[in-house]
Design an enzyme around this catalytic site. Structure first.
Site, short mmCIF file in Angstrom:
data_model
loop_
_atom_site.label_atom_id
_atom_site.label_comp_id
_atom_site.label_asym_id
_atom_site.label_seq_id
_atom_site.Cartn_x
_atom_site.Cartn_y
_atom_site.Cartn_z
N LYS A 1 -6.07 5.90 -12.12
CA LYS A 1 -4.82 5.55 -12.82
C LYS A 1 -5.08 4.37 -13.77
O LYS A 1 -4.62 4.34 -14.88
CB LYS A 1 -3.70 5.21 -11.84
CG LYS A 1 -2.38 4.94 -12.57
CD LYS A 1 -1.25 4.71 -11.62
CE LYS A 1 -1.24 3.30 -11.10
NZ LYS A 1 -0.87 2.29 -12.11
N LEU B 1 0.81 -1.22 0.00
CA LEU B 1 0.00 0.00 0.00
C LEU B 1 0.84 1.27 0.00
O LEU B 1 1.91 1.33 0.60
CB LEU B 1 -0.93 -0.02 1.22
CG LEU B 1 -1.82 -1.24 1.34
CD1 LEU B 1 -2.66 -1.19 2.61
CD2 LEU B 1 -2.73 -1.39 0.12
N HIS C 1 -3.45 4.37 -2.29
CA HIS C 1 -4.46 3.51 -1.65
C HIS C 1 -5.08 4.23 -0.45
O HIS C 1 -6.28 4.14 -0.21
CB HIS C 1 -3.82 2.22 -1.13
CG HIS C 1 -3.26 1.33 -2.20
ND1 HIS C 1 -1.91 1.13 -2.37
CD2 HIS C 1 -3.87 0.59 -3.16
CE1 HIS C 1 -1.71 0.29 -3.37
NE2 HIS C 1 -2.88 -0.04 -3.87
N GLN D 1 -5.29 -12.34 -12.73
CA GLN D 1 -5.17 -11.14 -13.56
C GLN D 1 -3.74 -10.88 -14.03
O GLN D 1 -3.48 -9.86 -14.68
CB GLN D 1 -5.75 -9.92 -12.85
CG GLN D 1 -4.95 -9.38 -11.69
CD GLN D 1 -5.70 -8.25 -11.00
OE1 GLN D 1 -6.63 -8.48 -10.24
NE2 GLN D 1 -5.31 -7.00 -11.27
N SER E 1 2.18 0.48 -6.90
CA SER E 1 2.96 -0.50 -6.12
C SER E 1 4.20 -0.94 -6.89
O SER E 1 5.21 -1.30 -6.30
CB SER E 1 2.09 -1.72 -5.81
OG SER E 1 0.95 -1.30 -5.09
N ARG E 2 4.10 -0.91 -8.22
CA ARG E 2 5.23 -1.36 -9.03
C ARG E 2 6.41 -0.39 -9.00
O ARG E 2 7.53 -0.76 -9.33
CB ARG E 2 4.80 -1.57 -10.48
CG ARG E 2 4.00 -2.83 -10.70
CD ARG E 2 3.84 -3.13 -12.18
NE ARG E 2 3.25 -4.44 -12.41
CZ ARG E 2 1.95 -4.68 -12.45
NH1 ARG E 2 1.10 -3.71 -12.25
NH2 ARG E 2 1.51 -5.90 -12.66
O1 PAF Z 1 -6.21 -2.24 -9.18
C1 PAF Z 1 -5.92 -3.25 -8.51
O2 PAF Z 1 -5.11 -3.19 -7.58
C2 PAF Z 1 -6.55 -4.59 -8.87
O3 PAF Z 1 -6.74 -4.70 -10.22
C3 PAF Z 1 -7.84 -4.86 -8.10
C4 PAF Z 1 -8.94 -3.88 -8.50
C5 PAF Z 1 -7.61 -4.80 -6.61
C6 PAF Z 1 -8.35 -6.28 -8.43
O4 PAF Z 1 -7.43 -7.26 -8.08
#
Ligand code: PAF
Length: 265
Positions: A157, A41, A45, A69, A194-195
């Site tokens: 974003k 975070l 966030h 994902q 986060s990246r």
């Molecule tokens: O944006 C993100 O961090 C992710 O795509 C989410 C919405 C938490 C789903 O895993």
């Protein structure tokens, strides 16, 4: 002398679906904001959390690095996981509950049932990250169904993600308001992500050309692509769409995405 007890609000840490359901039952008639995250975070966030806290009685943050994902196993493996720091941070923000489910609990069907959108998902992120959109929509639907929040918060974003989630919520009559939240930027203008923590100082210096060019006035998407390529970025796309200028690039294997309102230029 009689001491008056001081109560500090506890943050509920819910690691199973049952724990979440039990907690959820205690919240009838309350407005509930959900902030779905994949952890690691940052202030971006936290700004979503603050918006949720301002709007709702209860704020629940989910932390789940969603395998479905990630279109590359290596990206999933390298995704930063900092759960102890995340929990500390959420506690200082007085978050009511954190949902930390296990992969098996979220995918009891072994990924066999997934949400498919057949239009928006074919462009930009969907084109460059096969399977990403379905995986993302699937986990968001599962989270919305489990938490039954009245409001859910997503950053601008990931603009295409936000549009897709809104579309899914409408299509499936999900009784939860999807709330967009403005992108937060570091003082050097890089959009918080986060990246970013994977960038070395010299990579970060180079990465700053990305928001600089996106914010530049009177420059075409073609010219931005050329400039970024010259600087050593691998450009997935730079396009004007949905009233925004959206772009995705890779810098030494680290993928960055960003977008700005078209009228900014
Ligand atoms: O944006 C993100 O961090 C992710 O795509 C989410 C919405 C938490 C789903 O895993």
């Amino acid at each position: 002398m009689k001491l008056t007890p001081v109560f500090f609000p506890v943050m509920n840490i819910l690691t199973s679906l049952d724990a979440l359901k039990k907690y959820r039952k205690t919240l009838s008639n309350k407005t509930i904001g959900l902030v779905p995250t994949m952890g690691h975070l940052h202030q971006g966030h936290l700004s979503l959390c603050q918006k949720s806290q301002a709007d709702n009685d209860i704020t629940i943050v989910s932390i789940f690095v969603n395998p479905a994902q990630f279109n590359q196993k290596k990206d999933f493996k390298n995704y930063p996981r900092t759960i102890d720091e995340d929990l500390k941070l959420l506690k200082t923000q007085k978050i009511d509950a954190v949902f930390l489910p296990k992969i098996k609990a979220m995918y009891p069907d072994n990924y066999q049932v997934q949400v498919e959108e057949i239009q928006l998902s074919r462009v930009l992120e969907g084109r460059f990250r096969p399977g990403h959109v379905s995986g993302m929509l699937t986990i968001v639907l599962k989270l919305l169904n489990l938490v039954q929040a009245t409001h859910a918060y997503f950053g601008e974003k990931d603009y295409q993600q936000l549009l897709l989630i809104k579309k899914m919520a409408d299509a499936f009559f999900i009784p939860c308001k999807i709330i967009p939240c403005a992108t937060l930027r570091a003082s050097d203008k890089l959009a918080l992500s986060s990246r970013n923590s994977r960038l070395t100082p010299s990579q970060r210096k180079k990465a700053l050309h990305f928001p600089r060019l996106l914010h530049q006035k009177n420059i075409s998407t073609k010219k931005i692509t050329q400039e970024l390529t010259k600087l050593g970025f691998k450009v997935d796309y730079v396009v004007d769409k949905w009233g925004r200028r959206l772009a995705a690039v890779c810098l030494d294997g680290i993928r960055l995405i960003d977008n700005v309102k078209s009228k900014v230029r």
